[in-house]
Design an enzyme around this catalytic site. Structure first.
Site, PDB file in Angstrom:
ATOM      1  N   ASP A   1      36.108  13.214 -39.251  1.00  0.00           N
ATOM      2  CA  ASP A   1      36.275  14.652 -39.425  1.00  0.00           C
ATOM      3  C   ASP A   1      37.677  15.075 -38.999  1.00  0.00           C
ATOM      4  O   ASP A   1      37.984  15.166 -37.813  1.00  0.00           O
ATOM      5  CB  ASP A   1      35.209  15.381 -38.592  1.00  0.00           C
ATOM      6  CG  ASP A   1      35.371  16.898 -38.626  1.00  0.00           C
ATOM      7  OD1 ASP A   1      36.169  17.392 -39.446  1.00  0.00           O
ATOM      8  OD2 ASP A   1      34.692  17.577 -37.830  1.00  0.00           O
TER       9      ASP A   1
ATOM     10  N   ARG B   1      69.666  11.416 -23.884  1.00  0.00           N
ATOM     11  CA  ARG B   1      69.044  11.686 -22.592  1.00  0.00           C
ATOM     12  C   ARG B   1      68.230  12.986 -22.533  1.00  0.00           C
ATOM     13  O   ARG B   1      67.589  13.257 -21.523  1.00  0.00           O
ATOM     14  CB  ARG B   1      70.134  11.738 -21.505  1.00  0.00           C
ATOM     15  CG  ARG B   1      70.792  10.400 -21.259  1.00  0.00           C
ATOM     16  CD  ARG B   1      71.900  10.504 -20.209  1.00  0.00           C
ATOM     17  NE  ARG B   1      71.460  11.058 -18.939  1.00  0.00           N
ATOM     18  CZ  ARG B   1      70.827  10.367 -17.993  1.00  0.00           C
ATOM     19  NH1 ARG B   1      70.544   9.081 -18.187  1.00  0.00           N
ATOM     20  NH2 ARG B   1      70.482  10.949 -16.852  1.00  0.00           N
TER      21      ARG B   1
ATOM     22  N   GLU C   1      60.137   8.461 -17.353  1.00  0.00           N
ATOM     23  CA  GLU C   1      59.959   8.996 -16.004  1.00  0.00           C
ATOM     24  C   GLU C   1      58.636   9.753 -15.935  1.00  0.00           C
ATOM     25  O   GLU C   1      58.207  10.369 -16.916  1.00  0.00           O
ATOM     26  CB  GLU C   1      61.126   9.922 -15.646  1.00  0.00           C
ATOM     27  CG  GLU C   1      62.463   9.184 -15.608  1.00  0.00           C
ATOM     28  CD  GLU C   1      63.659  10.107 -15.484  1.00  0.00           C
ATOM     29  OE1 GLU C   1      64.750   9.625 -15.101  1.00  0.00           O
ATOM     30  OE2 GLU C   1      63.521  11.315 -15.777  1.00  0.00           O
TER      31      GLU C   1
ATOM     32  N   GLU D   1      63.456   4.684 -21.349  1.00  0.00           N
ATOM     33  CA  GLU D   1      63.244   4.793 -19.910  1.00  0.00           C
ATOM     34  C   GLU D   1      62.300   5.973 -19.727  1.00  0.00           C
ATOM     35  O   GLU D   1      62.651   7.112 -20.049  1.00  0.00           O
ATOM     36  CB  GLU D   1      64.558   5.061 -19.175  1.00  0.00           C
ATOM     37  CG  GLU D   1      65.632   4.007 -19.380  1.00  0.00           C
ATOM     38  CD  GLU D   1      66.966   4.434 -18.782  1.00  0.00           C
ATOM     39  OE1 GLU D   1      66.972   5.322 -17.899  1.00  0.00           O
ATOM     40  OE2 GLU D   1      67.997   3.894 -19.218  1.00  0.00           O
TER      41      GLU D   1
ATOM     42  N   HIS E   1      64.531   8.852 -21.739  1.00  0.00           N
ATOM     43  CA  HIS E   1      65.866   8.475 -22.198  1.00  0.00           C
ATOM     44  C   HIS E   1      65.728   7.445 -23.311  1.00  0.00           C
ATOM     45  O   HIS E   1      65.198   6.349 -23.091  1.00  0.00           O
ATOM     46  CB  HIS E   1      66.685   7.914 -21.038  1.00  0.00           C
ATOM     47  CG  HIS E   1      66.839   8.893 -19.906  1.00  0.00           C
ATOM     48  ND1 HIS E   1      67.144   8.505 -18.625  1.00  0.00           N
ATOM     49  CD2 HIS E   1      66.714  10.238 -19.870  1.00  0.00           C
ATOM     50  CE1 HIS E   1      67.209   9.565 -17.850  1.00  0.00           C
ATOM     51  NE2 HIS E   1      66.945  10.636 -18.585  1.00  0.00           N
TER      52      HIS E   1
ATOM     53  N   GLU F   1      61.995   7.262  -8.630  1.00  0.00           N
ATOM     54  CA  GLU F   1      63.030   8.148  -9.178  1.00  0.00           C
ATOM     55  C   GLU F   1      63.476   9.170  -8.129  1.00  0.00           C
ATOM     56  O   GLU F   1      63.045   9.148  -6.986  1.00  0.00           O
ATOM     57  CB  GLU F   1      62.541   8.841 -10.445  1.00  0.00           C
ATOM     58  CG  GLU F   1      63.089   8.216 -11.736  1.00  0.00           C
ATOM     59  CD  GLU F   1      64.592   8.317 -11.867  1.00  0.00           C
ATOM     60  OE1 GLU F   1      65.206   9.171 -11.197  1.00  0.00           O
ATOM     61  OE2 GLU F   1      65.182   7.537 -12.651  1.00  0.00           O
TER      62      GLU F   1
ATOM     63  N   GLU G   1      59.823   5.594 -12.499  1.00  0.00           N
ATOM     64  CA  GLU G   1      60.310   5.226 -13.827  1.00  0.00           C
ATOM     65  C   GLU G   1      59.934   3.785 -14.132  1.00  0.00           C
ATOM     66  O   GLU G   1      60.006   2.907 -13.276  1.00  0.00           O
ATOM     67  CB  GLU G   1      61.827   5.373 -13.914  1.00  0.00           C
ATOM     68  CG  GLU G   1      62.414   4.950 -15.260  1.00  0.00           C
ATOM     69  CD  GLU G   1      63.923   5.084 -15.334  1.00  0.00           C
ATOM     70  OE1 GLU G   1      64.595   4.082 -15.666  1.00  0.00           O
ATOM     71  OE2 GLU G   1      64.428   6.183 -15.042  1.00  0.00           O
TER      72      GLU G   1
ATOM     73  N   GLU H   1      72.475   6.162 -25.585  1.00  0.00           N
ATOM     74  CA  GLU H   1      71.299   6.638 -24.848  1.00  0.00           C
ATOM     75  C   GLU H   1      71.226   8.154 -25.000  1.00  0.00           C
ATOM     76  O   GLU H   1      72.087   8.878 -24.501  1.00  0.00           O
ATOM     77  CB  GLU H   1      71.406   6.264 -23.363  1.00  0.00           C
ATOM     78  CG  GLU H   1      70.265   6.804 -22.518  1.00  0.00           C
ATOM     79  CD  GLU H   1      70.541   6.698 -21.030  1.00  0.00           C
ATOM     80  OE1 GLU H   1      69.771   7.256 -20.237  1.00  0.00           O
ATOM     81  OE2 GLU H   1      71.569   6.078 -20.648  1.00  0.00           O
TER      82      GLU H   1
ATOM     83  N   ARG I   1      76.030  10.750 -16.669  1.00  0.00           N
ATOM     84  CA  ARG I   1      74.636  11.172 -16.802  1.00  0.00           C
ATOM     85  C   ARG I   1      74.454  12.678 -16.919  1.00  0.00           C
ATOM     86  O   ARG I   1      73.321  13.155 -17.012  1.00  0.00           O
ATOM     87  CB  ARG I   1      73.814  10.601 -15.643  1.00  0.00           C
ATOM     88  CG  ARG I   1      73.503   9.122 -15.835  1.00  0.00           C
ATOM     89  CD  ARG I   1      72.826   8.498 -14.630  1.00  0.00           C
ATOM     90  NE  ARG I   1      72.260   7.191 -14.949  1.00  0.00           N
ATOM     91  CZ  ARG I   1      72.948   6.059 -15.066  1.00  0.00           C
ATOM     92  NH1 ARG I   1      74.257   6.077 -14.881  1.00  0.00           N
ATOM     93  NH2 ARG I   1      72.354   4.933 -15.378  1.00  0.00           N
TER      94      ARG I   1
END
Length: 468
Positions: free
Chosen positions: A50, A359, A131, A129, A269, A212, A220, A357, A339
């Site tokens: 369904d 982020r 978290e 990655e 990330h 973390e 993480e 990466e 970062r």
């Protein structure tokens, strides 16, 4: 029935098969059938269910949909008392016999097919990655006359003065003081190890786990990269494992980006690269060892970043993380090892490892939709040679306001992100990867979330306005 499925059923004395699929929000659902129903007819015809009971899917008078199993995804379920095999499914329309337009997994399949059709690359690799927080107590309530939420962790900084039955041992990370401490401050080392062991049992390859930055047990776990569809599948396995291992330990895991006020939130990330054969197309002689193609890919993500937010940061809570000062990026620039930038170029030891990466996403996202959307944005950048401009290597939280105004900023609310997606989605429709139907359905579901929050009185409003 494939030889692999038959072997698994016989070797492990499988009694039930669990059919998994995912709704628009990214929530996993399942239907369980006895092993004796798993035959050649089942793999050919699938299982009817369904679809009207799944958020944003079929209407009740046209509710039948079909789950067709992908035998390559079969894995043993380590949490069931009775031997059970999990098989991930694609969703089909029983009338047209075609893939159901609102099945997120179908979007990821089409994204991979479209990538190959462009001739740009054969494979898009993703690695994450992830978290998350681990809590000991989680409570909330929403009523006409009041609402609240309250979370707790024995590890939380606010418990330093708490009287405990067996004594307060005092070892816990401060606010923003949780990065990489050894036990006993890192109270979940053994739990994360158990999570990694179970992930490995289910076919993922854990590469690192650690505490973390935030207090109250933020963690993480990173697993090895894979192709887009497989990694999107693995994201669902990842969540399933972490929720259930934590539950077995008497704990609760959340992937909410910002469950706490005043400390770091949790992101997803996303490491990405394109390959043709064995050649990494992101490796080159430009900035930070990137190729020109990789820079164009970054340019596409920056150009479409505000539309991407609706899919990569899909909760109202997502935008409580995307604020300055808590490591989450708010400005769409790229940089090596910075970062505070939305796109970071990690340091690698060899050219085949070169990647970017991204982020800003968080783990509330539907991995099929979010990963596919980032790929489509990157491909649009490559096809139209969208250069991202110069890299920004300075701390973006210290940049002068006038300079910041010239940079692309991420959305500050889900409502703003949905407006951006409505205004900028043509790049997602290329090659029929996304359809207008699935985007409209997704936006409708998410606007209902926005409306519900907007209509609910908040305690902060009492603090601001009650005595005026």
């Amino acid at each position: 029935m494939s030889a692999n499925i038959k072997k698994l059923i016989e070797e492990h004395k499988i009694q039930f098969v669990d059919l998994r699929f995912t709704d628009l929000r990214g929530k996993e659902h399942h239907i369980t059938i006895p092993e004796n129903k798993v035959d050649d007819g089942f793999f050919k015809n699938g299982k009817v269910f369904d679809g009207s009971s799944i958020v944003g899917w079929s209407i009740i008078n046209k509710s039948d949909l079909v789950l067709k199993p992908d035998s390559s995804t079969a894995i043993l379920d380590p949490f069931c008392e009775v031997p059970t095999l999990i098989i991930r499914c694609d969703v089909f329309d029983p009338v047209t016999q075609k893939p159901y337009s609102r099945d997120p997994r179908g979007v990821a399949r089409r994204a991979e097919e479209y990538l190959k059709s462009t001739g740009i690359a054969d494979t898009c690799y993703f690695g994450q990655e992830v978290e998350f927080f681990i809590f000991d107590d989680v409570r909330w309530d929403i009523k006409m006359n009041g609402s609240f939420y309250k979370v707790d962790s024995d590890e939380a900084a606010w418990n330093t003065g708490k009287e405990m039955e067996n004594g307060n041992m005092g070892h816990r990370p401060r606010v923003k003081g949780g990065y990489f401490p050894v036990p006993p401050i890192d109270s979940s080392h053994d739990l994360r190890t158990a999570m990694c062991q179970t992930l490995a049992e289910m076919g993922l390859v854990p590469e690192v786990h650690h505490h973390e930055v935030a207090t109250s047990n933020q963690n993480e776990i990173t697993t090895r990269y894979n192709s887009l569809l497989i990694k999107a599948d693995e994201m669902l396995v990842f969540k399933y494992v972490l929720h259930n291992v934590a539950d077995a330990y008497g704990k609760s895991v959340t992937f909410m980006p910002k469950p706490l006020v005043g400390d770091n939130g949790s992101g997803l990330h996303c490491h990405q690269s394109l390959a043709k054969g064995k050649q990494n197309l992101f490796s080159g002689d430009k900035y930070a060892g990137l190729s020109e193609l990789a820079l164009y890919y970054i340019g596409g993500i920056i150009k479409h970043s505000r539309a991407l937010c609706a899919l990569t940061n899909p909760g109202t809570n997502s935008y409580k993380r995307l604020v300055p000062g808590f490591e989450a990026p708010v400005t769409m620039v790229y940089s090596e090892s910075n970062r505070s930038a939305a796109i970071r170029i990690p340091y690698v030891f060899s050219p085949p490892e070169k990647r970017i990466e991204v982020r800003f996403p968080d783990a509330l996202c539907n991995s099929y939709l979010a990963f596919s959307a980032m790929l489509m944005a990157g491909l649009d950048g490559i096809k139209n040679k969208i250069h991202p401009g110069d890299a920004v290597d300075e701390n973006l939280y210290d940049v002068e306001p006038d300079k910041m105004k010239k940079m692309t900023s991420l959305c500050s609310s889900l409502e703003q992100a949905l407006d951006s997606l409505e205004a900028d989605h043509q790049f997602l429709l290329e090659g029929g990867v996304f359809t207008k139907d699935i985007l409209d359905a997704y936006i409708h579901v998410k606007r209902e979330e926005v409306a519900r929050l907007n209509m609910t009185t908040h305690p902060v409003e009492y603090d601001l306005y009650y005595s005026l």
